[in-house]
Design a protein around this motif. Structure first.
Motif, PDB file in Angstrom:
ATOM      1  N   GLY A  44     127.561  59.159  56.952  1.00 25.55           N
ATOM      2  CA  GLY A  44     128.656  58.322  57.407  1.00 25.55           C
ATOM      3  C   GLY A  44     128.721  57.029  56.605  1.00 25.55           C
ATOM      4  O   GLY A  44     127.983  56.847  55.634  1.00 25.55           O
ATOM      5  N   PRO A  45     129.583  56.096  56.988  1.00 29.94           N
ATOM      6  CA  PRO A  45     129.759  54.849  56.220  1.00 29.94           C
ATOM      7  C   PRO A  45     128.493  54.039  56.044  1.00 29.94           C
ATOM      8  O   PRO A  45     128.361  53.288  55.081  1.00 29.94           O
ATOM      9  CB  PRO A  45     130.797  54.081  57.041  1.00 29.94           C
ATOM     10  N   ALA A  46     127.532  54.158  56.966  1.00 29.20           N
ATOM     11  CA  ALA A  46     126.290  53.392  56.846  1.00 29.20           C
ATOM     12  C   ALA A  46     125.478  53.807  55.631  1.00 29.20           C
ATOM     13  O   ALA A  46     124.489  53.148  55.298  1.00 29.20           O
ATOM     14  CB  ALA A  46     125.458  53.553  58.108  1.00 29.20           C
ATOM     15  N   ALA A  47     125.885  54.869  54.957  1.00 29.93           N
ATOM     16  CA  ALA A  47     125.182  55.295  53.741  1.00 29.93           C
ATOM     17  C   ALA A  47     125.149  54.205  52.680  1.00 29.93           C
ATOM     18  O   ALA A  47     124.257  54.182  51.832  1.00 29.93           O
ATOM     19  CB  ALA A  47     125.847  56.556  53.168  1.00 29.93           C
ATOM     20  N   VAL A  48     126.109  53.281  52.737  1.00 25.10           N
ATOM     21  CA  VAL A  48     126.148  52.228  51.717  1.00 25.10           C
ATOM     22  C   VAL A  48     124.880  51.388  51.742  1.00 25.10           C
ATOM     23  O   VAL A  48     124.471  50.834  50.709  1.00 25.10           O
ATOM     24  CB  VAL A  48     127.377  51.318  51.877  1.00 25.10           C
ATOM     25  N   TRP A  49     124.208  51.279  52.899  1.00 27.40           N
ATOM     26  CA  TRP A  49     123.027  50.424  52.991  1.00 27.40           C
ATOM     27  C   TRP A  49     121.784  51.071  52.391  1.00 27.40           C
ATOM     28  O   TRP A  49     120.732  50.426  52.298  1.00 27.40           O
ATOM     29  CB  TRP A  49     122.778  50.034  54.441  1.00 27.40           C
ATOM     30  N   LEU A  50     121.889  52.337  52.009  1.00 27.20           N
ATOM     31  CA  LEU A  50     120.783  52.968  51.290  1.00 27.20           C
ATOM     32  C   LEU A  50     120.906  52.772  49.784  1.00 27.20           C
ATOM     33  O   LEU A  50     119.963  53.069  49.043  1.00 27.20           O
ATOM     34  CB  LEU A  50     120.713  54.456  51.636  1.00 27.20           C
ATOM     35  N   TRP A  51     122.058  52.297  49.333  1.00 28.69           N
ATOM     36  CA  TRP A  51     122.216  51.976  47.908  1.00 28.69           C
ATOM     37  C   TRP A  51     121.191  50.920  47.464  1.00 28.69           C
ATOM     38  O   TRP A  51     120.549  51.090  46.411  1.00 28.69           O
ATOM     39  CB  TRP A  51     123.638  51.513  47.649  1.00 28.69           C
ATOM     40  N   PRO A  52     121.001  49.800  48.208  1.00 24.93           N
ATOM     41  CA  PRO A  52     120.001  48.816  47.765  1.00 24.93           C
ATOM     42  C   PRO A  52     118.591  49.389  47.671  1.00 24.93           C
ATOM     43  O   PRO A  52     117.799  48.943  46.838  1.00 24.93           O
ATOM     44  CB  PRO A  52     120.079  47.717  48.839  1.00 24.93           C
ATOM     45  N   VAL A  53     118.270  50.355  48.518  1.00 22.07           N
ATOM     46  CA  VAL A  53     116.946  50.981  48.442  1.00 22.07           C
ATOM     47  C   VAL A  53     116.781  51.675  47.094  1.00 22.07           C
ATOM     48  O   VAL A  53     115.759  51.504  46.404  1.00 22.07           O
ATOM     49  CB  VAL A  53     116.755  51.987  49.594  1.00 22.07           C
ATOM     50  N   ALA A  54     117.789  52.457  46.714  1.00 20.35           N
ATOM     51  CA  ALA A  54     117.741  53.136  45.421  1.00 20.35           C
ATOM     52  C   ALA A  54     117.734  52.122  44.282  1.00 20.35           C
ATOM     53  O   ALA A  54     117.035  52.301  43.272  1.00 20.35           O
ATOM     54  CB  ALA A  54     118.925  54.094  45.276  1.00 20.35           C
ATOM     55  N   ALA A  55     118.505  51.051  44.429  1.00 22.87           N
ATOM     56  CA  ALA A  55     118.582  50.045  43.366  1.00 22.87           C
ATOM     57  C   ALA A  55     117.227  49.374  43.152  1.00 22.87           C
ATOM     58  O   ALA A  55     116.779  49.214  42.007  1.00 22.87           O
ATOM     59  CB  ALA A  55     119.637  49.003  43.712  1.00 22.87           C
ATOM     60  N   VAL A  56     116.563  48.989  44.228  1.00 23.38           N
ATOM     61  CA  VAL A  56     115.245  48.349  44.104  1.00 23.38           C
ATOM     62  C   VAL A  56     114.239  49.319  43.495  1.00 23.38           C
ATOM     63  O   VAL A  56     113.448  48.953  42.604  1.00 23.38           O
ATOM     64  CB  VAL A  56     114.756  47.845  45.476  1.00 23.38           C
ATOM     65  N   GLY A  57     114.245  50.563  43.960  1.00 21.14           N
ATOM     66  CA  GLY A  57     113.334  51.557  43.399  1.00 21.14           C
ATOM     67  C   GLY A  57     113.534  51.751  41.916  1.00 21.14           C
ATOM     68  O   GLY A  57     112.574  51.798  41.133  1.00 21.14           O
ATOM     69  N   GLN A  58     114.797  51.826  41.486  1.00 28.69           N
ATOM     70  CA  GLN A  58     115.078  52.048  40.070  1.00 28.69           C
ATOM     71  C   GLN A  58     114.823  50.798  39.228  1.00 28.69           C
ATOM     72  O   GLN A  58     114.497  50.909  38.049  1.00 28.69           O
ATOM     73  CB  GLN A  58     116.513  52.536  39.897  1.00 28.69           C
ATOM     74  N   ILE A  59     114.971  49.622  39.811  1.00 28.71           N
ATOM     75  CA  ILE A  59     114.628  48.395  39.065  1.00 28.71           C
ATOM     76  C   ILE A  59     113.125  48.353  38.798  1.00 28.71           C
ATOM     77  O   ILE A  59     112.683  47.930  37.720  1.00 28.71           O
ATOM     78  CB  ILE A  59     115.118  47.149  39.831  1.00 28.71           C
ATOM     79  N   LEU A  60     112.316  48.805  39.749  1.00 28.58           N
ATOM     80  CA  LEU A  60     110.880  48.908  39.510  1.00 28.58           C
ATOM     81  C   LEU A  60     110.598  49.852  38.344  1.00 28.58           C
ATOM     82  O   LEU A  60     109.758  49.568  37.474  1.00 28.58           O
ATOM     83  CB  LEU A  60     110.166  49.406  40.765  1.00 28.58           C
ATOM     84  N   VAL A  61     111.313  50.974  38.316  1.00 28.06           N
ATOM     85  CA  VAL A  61     111.137  51.934  37.221  1.00 28.06           C
ATOM     86  C   VAL A  61     111.542  51.316  35.888  1.00 28.06           C
ATOM     87  O   VAL A  61     110.832  51.437  34.882  1.00 28.06           O
ATOM     88  CB  VAL A  61     111.951  53.216  37.493  1.00 28.06           C
ATOM     89  N   VAL A  62     112.685  50.646  35.877  1.00 30.73           N
ATOM     90  CA  VAL A  62     113.188  50.112  34.612  1.00 30.73           C
ATOM     91  C   VAL A  62     112.283  49.009  34.077  1.00 30.73           C
ATOM     92  O   VAL A  62     112.180  48.825  32.855  1.00 30.73           O
ATOM     93  CB  VAL A  62     114.642  49.616  34.765  1.00 30.73           C
ATOM     94  N   LEU A  63     111.590  48.276  34.933  1.00 29.74           N
ATOM     95  CA  LEU A  63     110.670  47.250  34.455  1.00 29.74           C
ATOM     96  C   LEU A  63     109.532  47.867  33.649  1.00 29.74           C
ATOM     97  O   LEU A  63     109.130  47.346  32.602  1.00 29.74           O
ATOM     98  CB  LEU A  63     110.108  46.462  35.639  1.00 29.74           C
ATOM     99  N   VAL A  64     109.025  49.004  34.125  1.00 27.27           N
ATOM    100  CA  VAL A  64     107.965  49.691  33.385  1.00 27.27           C
ATOM    101  C   VAL A  64     108.497  50.241  32.069  1.00 27.27           C
ATOM    102  O   VAL A  64     107.878  50.094  31.004  1.00 27.27           O
ATOM    103  CB  VAL A  64     107.364  50.821  34.237  1.00 27.27           C
ATOM    104  N   LEU A  65     109.668  50.875  32.120  1.00 25.20           N
ATOM    105  CA  LEU A  65     110.240  51.433  30.904  1.00 25.20           C
ATOM    106  C   LEU A  65     110.591  50.344  29.895  1.00 25.20           C
ATOM    107  O   LEU A  65     110.515  50.555  28.681  1.00 25.20           O
ATOM    108  CB  LEU A  65     111.484  52.262  31.240  1.00 25.20           C
ATOM    109  N   ALA A  66     110.979  49.171  30.397  1.00 21.79           N
ATOM    110  CA  ALA A  66     111.290  48.062  29.495  1.00 21.79           C
ATOM    111  C   ALA A  66     110.045  47.620  28.732  1.00 21.79           C
ATOM    112  O   ALA A  66     110.116  47.269  27.549  1.00 21.79           O
ATOM    113  CB  ALA A  66     111.883  46.898  30.284  1.00 21.79           C
ATOM    114  N   GLU A  67     108.895  47.616  29.406  1.00 25.32           N
ATOM    115  CA  GLU A  67     107.659  47.271  28.699  1.00 25.32           C
ATOM    116  C   GLU A  67     107.357  48.298  27.611  1.00 25.32           C
ATOM    117  O   GLU A  67     106.954  47.947  26.495  1.00 25.32           O
ATOM    118  CB  GLU A  67     106.495  47.176  29.680  1.00 25.32           C
TER     119      GLU A  67
END
Length: 488
Positions: A44-67
């Motif tokens: 339902g519409p509340a799915a939008v609030w799981l976007w930040p969860v994915a964003a934070v998880g992927q930012i953690l990944v990108v920090l490692v890949l950036a190194e």
């Protein structure tokens, strides 16, 4: 010379071009447009609030890949990082998964995403398979042609795509939010579900609903390392590539949430929007009418085309990088860079042929092609999981290579906590994309692809690696320096 390789490309990509490459591959416009319906109909519409969860998880990944990008700015990024951290065989597995991802993902975007929208905008029959096939073929051929001519052309397309996505999707969602706020009486369902998770659709288990809702972000927020795939064409790559990856991931996460909130608050009739084949178009049409909605669809089509352009470039660099190390059939041809265009023309042509073959297959058997496309959700997370596994196991190699602290980007003492949290996130995502029955057919596709990879390794590549005709450049004991691998 970089890491034992003679220079093959001119360095022409600067900071904004690299950011545009990463941002266009993530493509929040494409990702949200294609995946919003799935999250809406499961959680339902509340799915939008799981976007930040994915964003934070992927930012953690990108920090490692950036190194990793700062230490090893090489074409075919995940392949190179994995091979140099662990060994060539491990890198080959990661690279093969990358080839599978592009081979299925590019024709999937063209046929399932771009073609129906383009047909709608042009007033053609979006249900006619032949019409969709012609549009998809034309889009792929044009995307690859742009890359064959010169990498700067691809960069210009992606530079424009950045402004189109921000001015189009994000600005449009904000406009819809304003229209809803000033005319909310006309919409009984506006803002429905944003404040709580109690909107899981009847008959859907809560756990399944949460996974489904999270998939909007999980499916979308991938591919930022495409900037690293182009590292050998970047100016001051050790500095510009890591920054481009991180900024693209953060900007995509923030702007994607803004867009999702704007569209979701502006839902006029929840039941009608959920039943629409294109929910975002239904929302836009209610508030803006058909003309401005068509403008929005044009922006979406262009964003998808830009994604094809940069994904073709990234895939061809992966093919080039693996061929340069002798890991693929016909490696001598695939590693050539055209002197006039400074692009890997043979690798681009082969990539296009594979995409067109799978596109034809998808047209003949749409159900099977849908399963293939579904596998592209899992593959990038397997690539990240393997790459980070190599990083955690062999990070000491990076520290030895950077004893003087010369790397322009390093996580320092935060490396292990960041990488550990990123690894935990990836394990959860891979489990969510493999364990449910709904994803089982896609799992078999990935296993089949790995089996074919294994056959080539056992039949040919293992011997090549053993006799030294394939693999990473080897150190020269007499000089202490790496030598280039001569496959001529």
């Amino acid at each position: 010379m970089e890491a034992g390789y003679a220079s093959s490309f001119p360095r022409v990509l600067r900071r904004f071009a690299l950011f545009a490459i990463a941002f266009s591959v993530v493509s929040i416009t494409t990702g949200i447009f294609v995946n919003y319906a799935y999250g809406l109909t499961t959680l339902g519409p509340a799915a939008v609030w799981l976007w930040p969860v994915a964003a934070v998880g992927q930012i953690l990944v990108v920090l490692v890949l950036a190194e990793l990008a700062a230490h090893m700015p090489l074409a075919g990024a995940n392949y190179q990082w994995s091979a140099r951290l662990v060994n060539t065989g491990f890198g080959y597995t990661v690279g093969a998964l990358g080839l599978l991802y592009s081979a299925v993902g590019l024709p999937g975007i063209a046929l399932v995403g771009l073609a129906p929208l383009a047909a709608t905008v042009l007033g053609l029959d979006a249900a006619d398979p032949l019409t969709l096939l012609v549009i998809a073929v034309a889009a792929l051929v044009l995307a690859y042609l742009v890359n064959v001519i010169r990498v700067q052309w691809a960069a210009r397309v992606n530079n424009l795509a950045v402004f189109a996505e921000v001015a189009g999707t994000v600005a449009l969602s904000v406009l819809l939010l304003v229209l809803w706020a000033t005319h909310r009486g006309a919409t009984p369902d506006g803002g429905h579900g944003l404040g709580f998770l109690g909107t899981v659709n009847p008959g859907t288990p809560v756990a399944d609903g949460i996974v489904g809702g999270a998939l909007i972000g999980i499916f979308t927020l991938v591919g930022f390392e495409a900037a690293a795939d182009m590292a050998e064409e970047a100016v001051d790559a050790r500095r510009t590539v890591p920054r481009a990856m991180i900024v693209a991931a953060v900007v995509s996460g923030v702007l994607g949430l803004v867009a999702l909130v704007g569209f979701t608050v502006a839902i006029p009739d929840l039941a009608a929007v959920e039943s629409s084949p294109v929910p975002l178009a239904a929302i836009a049409s209610f508030w803006l009418g058909p003309v401005l909605t068509d403008v929005f669809l044009v922006i979406v089509v262009f964003s998808m085309f830009a994604l094809l352009v940069v994904a073709a470039a990234s895939n061809s660099r992966l093919i080039f990088a693996m061929a340069r190390d002798g890991l693929l059939p016909a490696s001598r041809a695939l590693r050539r860079v055209n002197a006039a265009t400074a692009t890997p023309v043979v690798a681009l042509v082969v990539s296009l042929v594979v995409c067109l073959a799978l596109l034809a297959y998808g047209t003949l058997d749409g159900a099977a092609f849908t399963i293939l496309v579904g596998a592209t959700a899992l593959v990038p997370y397997l690539i990240y999981l393997l790459t980070l596994g190599g990083y955690l196991a062999r990070r000491k190699r990076l520290r030895r290579n950077d004893a003087g602290g010369t790397a322009p980007f390093s996580l320092g003492r935060a490396a292990l906590p960041v990488a550990g949290l990123a690894m935990l996130w990836l394990v959860v995502v891979v489990a969510a994309l493999t364990l449910p029955e709904a994803f089982r057919a896609a799992d078999y596709v990935v296993l089949g692809g790995l089996a074919l990879t294994g056959l080539w390794y056992v039949a040919v590549l293992r011997r090549r690696l053993r006799d030294g005709t394939a693999g990473l450049p080897q150190a020269d004991p007499s000089s202490g320096r790496e030598r280039t691998l001569d496959l001529a």
